[in-house]
Design an enzyme around this catalytic site. Structure first.
Site, short mmCIF file in Angstrom:
data_model
loop_
_atom_site.label_atom_id
_atom_site.label_comp_id
_atom_site.label_asym_id
_atom_site.label_seq_id
_atom_site.Cartn_x
_atom_site.Cartn_y
_atom_site.Cartn_z
N ASP A 91 63.83 65.61 -36.10
CA ASP A 91 62.90 64.85 -36.92
C ASP A 91 62.12 65.86 -37.76
OD1 ASP A 91 60.42 64.16 -34.30
OD2 ASP A 91 61.30 66.02 -35.02
N GLN B 39 60.34 53.23 -45.32
CA GLN B 39 59.01 52.89 -44.80
C GLN B 39 58.59 51.55 -45.38
OE1 GLN B 39 57.39 54.25 -42.47
NE2 GLN B 39 58.21 56.32 -42.25
N ASP C 38 67.13 56.54 -31.17
CA ASP C 38 66.64 57.63 -30.32
C ASP C 38 65.38 57.13 -29.63
OD1 ASP C 38 64.69 58.19 -32.77
OD2 ASP C 38 63.96 59.35 -31.05
N CYS D 149 77.37 51.65 -11.83
CA CYS D 149 77.36 52.91 -12.57
C CYS D 149 78.30 53.94 -11.97
CB CYS D 149 75.94 53.46 -12.62
SG CYS D 149 75.79 54.95 -13.62
N CYS E 238 78.00 57.33 -12.72
CA CYS E 238 77.44 58.67 -12.91
C CYS E 238 77.41 59.41 -11.58
CB CYS E 238 76.04 58.62 -13.53
SG CYS E 238 74.72 58.27 -12.35
N CYS F 190 74.98 58.06 -8.97
CA CYS F 190 75.35 56.81 -8.31
C CYS F 190 76.56 56.98 -7.40
CB CYS F 190 75.60 55.73 -9.36
SG CYS F 190 74.05 55.23 -10.17
N HIS G 8 71.24 59.75 -14.56
CA HIS G 8 71.65 58.35 -14.46
C HIS G 8 71.18 57.54 -15.67
CE1 HIS G 8 72.21 54.25 -13.17
NE2 HIS G 8 70.94 54.04 -13.49
#
Lengths: 427, 362
Positions: free
Chosen positions: A112, A226, A303, A342, A344, A347, A373
């Protein structure tokens, strides 16, 4: 094999839409970002959108190795120019060979401009046509690029991002709180943001022209729509930006505490006349249900600090986005994984009970497990969105999510009803 | 758990093997896991290697050493473990499964935590004071047996009163008569598989400075004469490499990796301990918090094979992470410090084998 419906290309970025939802503005696309690295570390990255980017504020995704972040399916992250500019400082990052080299992240990265943090973190900020004057909360005796009192101009914000070496850079925009009551100020801000975009573009073009390595040419500058909560302002902003044929388009100034129905209305207005062949990035949004509805209005990238932040507070994201608090005493005897669907590492290997004990003892391993996770959760959720668009069942997927969160139609919050009505969805 | 002396070296140092019954992780066939001594146990906190999720254990280069499971950070899991075992009905059970650790690595439960200084005065006839989150738990032998039943470690330390700070009265600590009495009584217990030599320091990150080797040495040697040679001697604590070398010379076989954690918590990176050229022992480390590393883009040590150095994470990056109070700093430092510490142990074993170990004591 889906055919390409529309696309756009530049030296550093290419974007192809491969499927349209048909019932909403959602679309499935491929975004390719070229590596900036001269060394062996970087690689060209192709990701599918809609996609979520986790935030690595200080050139790190809290507690996770790059390999772990990549292991969740993530190939595009965000870093904050303000924080990185403060420490270690953009010159240090530049001398390291760029942020990818420094943090050993071989995939793509977006920065950013630093504008939002200045407004939200600094003690005093004053905006003039030239730029933003502010006092940094970082300590005085450090040799940082972002110093104690500083004027941040569009030129500087662009130069800093050049030094950081991000694949996608954001313009410096005139950010004011959406809850700001002064419409006049809002109008000034949108026009000033456009002038600042032009200044960023000039700075970027100059750097590209002067750069023998071709690296800056592979960096992509996005403008930011904007206009606060005023639809006409938003439309004006969008018109001006589209006329400048940018490589991608961001939507800013939302998700800052405004009412949800205003929020979704502005997202809808902001995307309504954008060209299909450019990626659209909505900044600061990351709750599953929010992203879902914004995808319906044509957003491709998101994001948010939310998933990693809530992990550090001991919460796991499950299902279609509910939060489970691992600190709660009932977790001590819960031997199920964080999320039973899940895949991952957390998990697969661990139980809620064990993670509970880690969090109660403030063991950082607990934070790492939850962060991994939650990022994987976001990746899987976006995959579900993409699969639904690809299979032509996105509207049904929305219905499933609404049922999950709210039960039946009578319980839908106003912003949801409004959004459904605007999309003319039968859910 | 069994122990065999493989080679007796000079003074009381020796090479040995610690043997555990194991189940092969994939085939589930019974096998014997053998760990050469002098050995370094992998220190854990709440059942996890500090800062390292179990998925990354493969990258640690720690010879798959047995885990040290100290009681203070795991005692409060006892009830969860009991129900966990019951819920999984044998498919998964014990602390190694519960903590998501690798199935075929042995675990040893210790009564004290190498990194938690003993809070003096809490060991009474009712039991020892184990300080957990939320306060003191009094643990006696039957409570320990309960823990062992639920945790299912491959070995565990018996309840002992190790509250012996250097300023303790003669009733504790460096009282030779008390030591030999303890040693004789312990030696008589033929059913034990090894001996934890305790009480020469009061644990915590200052253990290394607390243990005064000059005073400890004669007592240690007397004890070694009394205790059976064919059982392993374990001395736990965050001890520096130089001290470890002296203790190996005095007959200690098993240590733990908590020293690496102490260095990590300070933001220090250990440098290679044994210089193979001069057979010198160095205790050098880099204070990566220091400004001097801000733009030092080299790795911690060029020839280091740890995950952090091999993947190019620079001194500058770790410096930045430490200054920004980012958790990743300690993850990266743990990889490096544990690797360096385990490499040190591997070198020790090699030198013992080559009969060059004594040169380190010069």
């Amino acid at each position: 094999m889906l055919k390409v419906l529309t696309k756009s290309m530049s030296k550093g970025l290419s974007f192809e839409v491969v499927a349209d939802c048909g019932q909403t503005r959602a679309r499935l696309s491929k975004l390719t970002l070229k590596s900036l690295s001269d060394g062996s570390l970087g690689r060209d990255v192709t990701i599918e959108t809609p996609m979520f980017m986790p935030v690595g504020t200080n050139a790190t995704i809290k507690g996770l190795l790059p390999a772990q972040v990549e292991g969740t399916g993530c190939q595009l992250i965000l870093a904050n120019t303000y924080h990185v500019g403060s420490r270690p400082g953009v010159d240090t990052v530049d001398r390291a060979g760029g942020i990818h080299e420094l943090m050993r992240w071989p995939n793509a990265l977006l920065t950013d401009s630093g504008g939002f943090q200045m407004v939200s973190l600094s003690k005093l900020s004053e905006v003039s046509e030239n730029g933003v004057l502010f006092k940094s909360p970082y300590d005085k005796d450090s040799t940082h690029t972002v110093s104690d009192e500083m004027l941040l101009t569009p030129e500087m914000a662009t130069q800093m991002q050049h030094k950081i070496g991000s694949n996608i850079m954001m313009q410096l925009d005139d950010v004011i709180k959406t809850t700001h009551p002064d419409e006049q100020r809002m109008e000034t801000a949108l026009h000033r943001s456009i002038r600042w975009y032009d200044r960023c573009r000039v700075t970027h073009s100059k750097a590209v022209a002067d750069d023998k390595t071709g690296r800056h040419a592979r960096q992509n500058l996005f403008p930011i729509i904007q206009g606060g909560l005023n639809p006409e302002f938003r439309r004006q902003s969008a018109r001006e930006i589209v006329a400048r044929d940018p490589v991608g388009i961001a939507i800013g100034g939302l998700s800052g505490g405004e009412a949800k129905d205003k929020f979704i209305e502005m997202v809808a207005v902001s995307t309504e006349s954008l060209p299909a062949n450019k990626p659209r990035y909505l900044m600061g949004v990351g709750l599953a249900i929010d992203m879902l509805m914004c995808v319906a209005f044509g957003v491709d990238l998101f994001d948010c600090v939310y998933p990693t932040r809530t992990a550090r507070f001991g919460c796991a994201l499950v299902g279609y986005g509910k939060e489970v608090s691992l600190r709660s005493t009932s977790m001590a005897l819960d031997f199920t994984p964080l999320d039973s669907e899940c895949d991952c590492n957390t998990c697969v290997k661990y139980t809620r009970s064990y993670v509970h004990h880690l969090m109660r003892d403030k063991n950082t391993v607990g934070c790492h497990l939850l962060s991994e996770h939650n990022i994987r959760f976001q990746m899987r959720f976006m995959q579900k969105i993409r699969d639904a668009i690809r299979d032509g069942v996105f509207a049904e997927f929305i219905a499933d999510n609404l049922r999950y969160h709210f039960g039946d139609r009578d319980n839908y919050p106003q912003w949801i009803s409004q959004a459904i009505s605007q999309l003319k969805l039968d859910v | 758990m069994k122990f065999m002396v493989r080679k007796e070296c000079l003074n009381r140092s020796r090479l040995g093997s610690l043997l555990f019954d194991a189940l092969h992780n994939e085939t589930n066939v019974k096998t014997t896991a053998e760990y050469p001594t002098p050995l370094c146990l992998q220190y854990t906190m709440n059942g996890s290697v500090p800062h390292i999720v179990s998925d990354l254990l493969d990258q640690l280069n720690d010879d798959n050493s047995p885990f040290l499971i100290p009681l203070p950070t795991t005692y409060l899991m006892n009830e969860s473990l009991r129900q966990f075992n019951s819920a999984f009905n044998g498919v998964k059970s014990g602390i190694v499964d519960f903590a998501g650790l690798k199935k075929w690595r042995p675990s040893i439960v210790s009564v004290y935590d190498p990194l938690l200084a003993i809070n003096g005065g809490h060991n009474t006839v009712e039991g020892i004071g184990v300080f957990c989150r939320g306060g003191k738990q009094t643990v006696n032998s039957s409570k320990l047996i309960d823990v062992v039943t639920n945790f299912k470690p491959d070995a565990y330390q018996a309840i002992c009163d190790s509250d012996t700070p250097s300023n303790a009265s003669n009733k504790r600590g460096l009282n030779p008569r008390a030591r030999t009495k303890s040693a004789k009584e312990s030696a008589a217990k033929t059913l034990v598989d090894g001996f934890v030599i305790d009480g020469f320091h009061a644990y915590g990150s200052q253990s290394d400075t607390q243990l005064d080797f000059v005073s400890v040495k004669p007592i240690l040697h007397e004890i070694m004469e009394i205790l059976p040679k064919d059982k392993p001697k374990i001395l736990l604590g965050a001890l520096s490499p130089k001290l470890i070398i002296k203790l190996i010379d005095s007959g200690i076989d098993v240590f733990d990796s908590s020293y690496a954690s102490v260095m990590t918590e300070k933001g220090f990176a250990l440098q290679e301990v044994i210089d193979v050229n001069g057979l010198k022992v160095k205790e050098n480390s880099l204070d990566l918090n220091s400004k001097q590393f801000k733009e030092d883009f080299g790795v911690i040590e060029t020839h280091c094979q740890c995950y952090t150095c091999v993947n190019g994470f620079s001194r500058a990056y770790i410096n930045h992470l430490l200054n920004a109070s980012e958790m990743l700093a300690k993850v990266l430092l743990m990889f490096h410090n544990l690797h360096t510490f385990y490499h040190f142990f591997a070198q020790i074993r090699r030198l013992l084998d080559e009969d060059s170990f004594q040169q380190l004591l010069r």
